[in-house]
Design a protein around this motif. Structure first.
Motif, PDB file in Angstrom:
ATOM      1  N   ILE A   1       0.845  -1.201   0.000  1.00 40.25           N
ATOM      2  CA  ILE A   1       0.000   0.000   0.000  1.00 40.25           C
ATOM      3  C   ILE A   1       0.877   1.248   0.000  1.00 40.25           C
ATOM      4  O   ILE A   1       0.490   2.295  -0.507  1.00 40.25           O
ATOM      5  CB  ILE A   1      -0.937  -0.004   1.228  1.00 40.25           C
ATOM      6  N   GLY A   2       2.077   1.113   0.570  1.00 38.05           N
ATOM      7  CA  GLY A   2       2.988   2.246   0.642  1.00 38.05           C
ATOM      8  C   GLY A   2       3.754   2.544  -0.635  1.00 38.05           C
ATOM      9  O   GLY A   2       4.514   3.520  -0.677  1.00 38.05           O
ATOM     10  N   ARG A   3       3.583   1.734  -1.676  1.00 36.46           N
ATOM     11  CA  ARG A   3       4.252   2.021  -2.955  1.00 36.46           C
ATOM     12  C   ARG A   3       3.652   3.276  -3.574  1.00 36.46           C
ATOM     13  O   ARG A   3       2.445   3.511  -3.507  1.00 36.46           O
ATOM     14  CB  ARG A   3       4.114   0.856  -3.917  1.00 36.46           C
ATOM     15  N   LEU A   4       4.502   4.072  -4.212  1.00 39.39           N
ATOM     16  CA  LEU A   4       4.023   5.306  -4.836  1.00 39.39           C
ATOM     17  C   LEU A   4       2.947   5.016  -5.866  1.00 39.39           C
ATOM     18  O   LEU A   4       1.920   5.713  -5.925  1.00 39.39           O
ATOM     19  CB  LEU A   4       5.191   6.052  -5.478  1.00 39.39           C
ATOM     20  N   ALA A   5       3.158   3.993  -6.695  1.00 39.05           N
ATOM     21  CA  ALA A   5       2.178   3.671  -7.734  1.00 39.05           C
ATOM     22  C   ALA A   5       0.831   3.306  -7.125  1.00 39.05           C
ATOM     23  O   ALA A   5      -0.228   3.702  -7.646  1.00 39.05           O
ATOM     24  CB  ALA A   5       2.702   2.518  -8.596  1.00 39.05           C
ATOM     25  N   ALA A  11      11.342   4.122   2.039  1.00 38.83           N
ATOM     26  CA  ALA A  11      10.522   4.880   1.090  1.00 38.83           C
ATOM     27  C   ALA A  11       9.036   4.578   1.277  1.00 38.83           C
ATOM     28  O   ALA A  11       8.196   5.480   1.214  1.00 38.83           O
ATOM     29  CB  ALA A  11      10.949   4.561  -0.341  1.00 38.83           C
ATOM     30  N   HIS A  12       8.705   3.299   1.490  1.00 36.80           N
ATOM     31  CA  HIS A  12       7.302   2.955   1.733  1.00 36.80           C
ATOM     32  C   HIS A  12       6.768   3.719   2.952  1.00 36.80           C
ATOM     33  O   HIS A  12       5.661   4.267   2.918  1.00 36.80           O
ATOM     34  CB  HIS A  12       7.159   1.451   1.978  1.00 36.80           C
ATOM     35  N   SER A  13       7.561   3.736   4.017  1.00 38.15           N
ATOM     36  CA  SER A  13       7.118   4.416   5.241  1.00 38.15           C
ATOM     37  C   SER A  13       6.988   5.916   5.020  1.00 38.15           C
ATOM     38  O   SER A  13       6.069   6.558   5.542  1.00 38.15           O
ATOM     39  CB  SER A  13       8.106   4.144   6.380  1.00 38.15           C
ATOM     40  N   ALA A  14       7.901   6.496   4.245  1.00 38.56           N
ATOM     41  CA  ALA A  14       7.829   7.930   3.959  1.00 38.56           C
ATOM     42  C   ALA A  14       6.570   8.253   3.171  1.00 38.56           C
ATOM     43  O   ALA A  14       5.863   9.233   3.465  1.00 38.56           O
ATOM     44  CB  ALA A  14       9.073   8.372   3.196  1.00 38.56           C
ATOM     45  N   ASN A  15       6.265   7.432   2.159  1.00 35.81           N
ATOM     46  CA  ASN A  15       5.045   7.651   1.371  1.00 35.81           C
ATOM     47  C   ASN A  15       3.803   7.534   2.246  1.00 35.81           C
ATOM     48  O   ASN A  15       2.862   8.334   2.139  1.00 35.81           O
ATOM     49  CB  ASN A  15       4.966   6.632   0.235  1.00 35.81           C
TER      50      ASN A  15
END
Length: 261
Positions: free
Chosen positions: A82-86, A174-178
């Motif tokens: 779910i945390g992926r940018l796409a 990155a996932h957590s940041a998104n």
């Protein structure tokens, strides 16, 4: 003789200004209204949390991650993307399309206002998440921290800046940041549900630890970075009177139920 109609001087000037000039005037008017925000306090708090996670939690979890329950790892793996940018941008696009279809059933005047406001909300959330994604990916490549998957070889101090590759892109997550950017943006837009959004964000961040691809400090840094960027973008929008207004304490307040002025 015909009668002459006159408009207030300010109205005439306002009409002559280009859109970017009107936004600049909005910013100038609001710039002097806001109070001082606790940026330093936030930075120090976030930094200390990351350092504590690094010193206290990274090593034991790096050692224990291989012994976690397979069922727990499977559940975390099912939700972590779910945390992926796409994934986030796709969800934003779906929500936008559904909301637009609902708005089209309203009266023309109401539809025009709601559509404009919806576009601004989508722009705010998207800008928060995309900006976060760009910054966090630049940082993780530059820092080059080895992931927990390489714990036996590198421990928690494995750093190879600009190494490249998945195995050396651990800090920050990155996932957590998104996720941090998305759910803090939602918490600012819908403060009534802020605890729910923050809780979901924390659990999604924790899923990166459970599946063994990030240390706790990676996740803490990612969440803090995303939250900071979403808040900073909200402040920027509030200065222009878009989506948010500026409260007396300087914090952005959602304008979901107010006209565009």
């Amino acid at each position: 003789m015909g009668t002459e109609t006159t408009s207030p001087p300010g109205t005439t000037i306002q009409r002559q200004l280009r859109p970017w000039q009107r936004l600049a005037r909005r910013y100038d008017v609001r710039r002097s209204r806001h109070g001082r925000l606790p940026w330093l306090a936030y930075t120090l708090t976030a930094t200390n949390i990351v350092i504590l996670a690094f010193l206290v939690f990274d090593t034991p979890l790096g050692q224990a991650v291989k012994n976690l329950s397979p069922r727990l790892i499977a559940v975390a793996g099912a939700v972590t993307d779910i945390g992926r940018l796409a994934s986030i941008l796709a969800a934003i696009a779906v929500v936008f399309a559904v909301s637009l279809s609902v708005i089209r059933r309203r009266s023309p005047a109401h539809r025009r206002y709601r559509t404009a406001h919806l576009i601004r909300i989508v722009a705010y959330v998207s800008l928060s998440v995309v900006s976060t994604s760009i910054i966090v990916n630049l940082l993780k490549d530059a820092i080059g921290r080895a992931r927990p998957l390489l714990y036996d070889q590198y421990g928690i101090l494995g750093f190879e800046p600009f190494h490249g590759g998945f195995l050396f892109q651990s800090f920050p997550s990155a996932h957590s940041a998104n996720v941090g950017a998305l759910f803090v943006a939602l918490a600012l837009l819908f403060p009534r549900f802020r605890l729910l959004f923050v809780s979901v964000g924390l659990w999604l961040g924790a899923s990166r630890i459970i599946i063994g691809v990030h240390y706790p400090s990676d996740v803490a840094a990612g969440l803090a970075l995303g939250a900071w960027i979403a808040f900073a973008v909200a402040i920027l929008f509030s200065r222009f009177g878009l989506v948010f207004s500026t409260g007396r304490d300087g914090w952005p307040r959602p304008r979901l139920n107010h006209g565009l002025r």
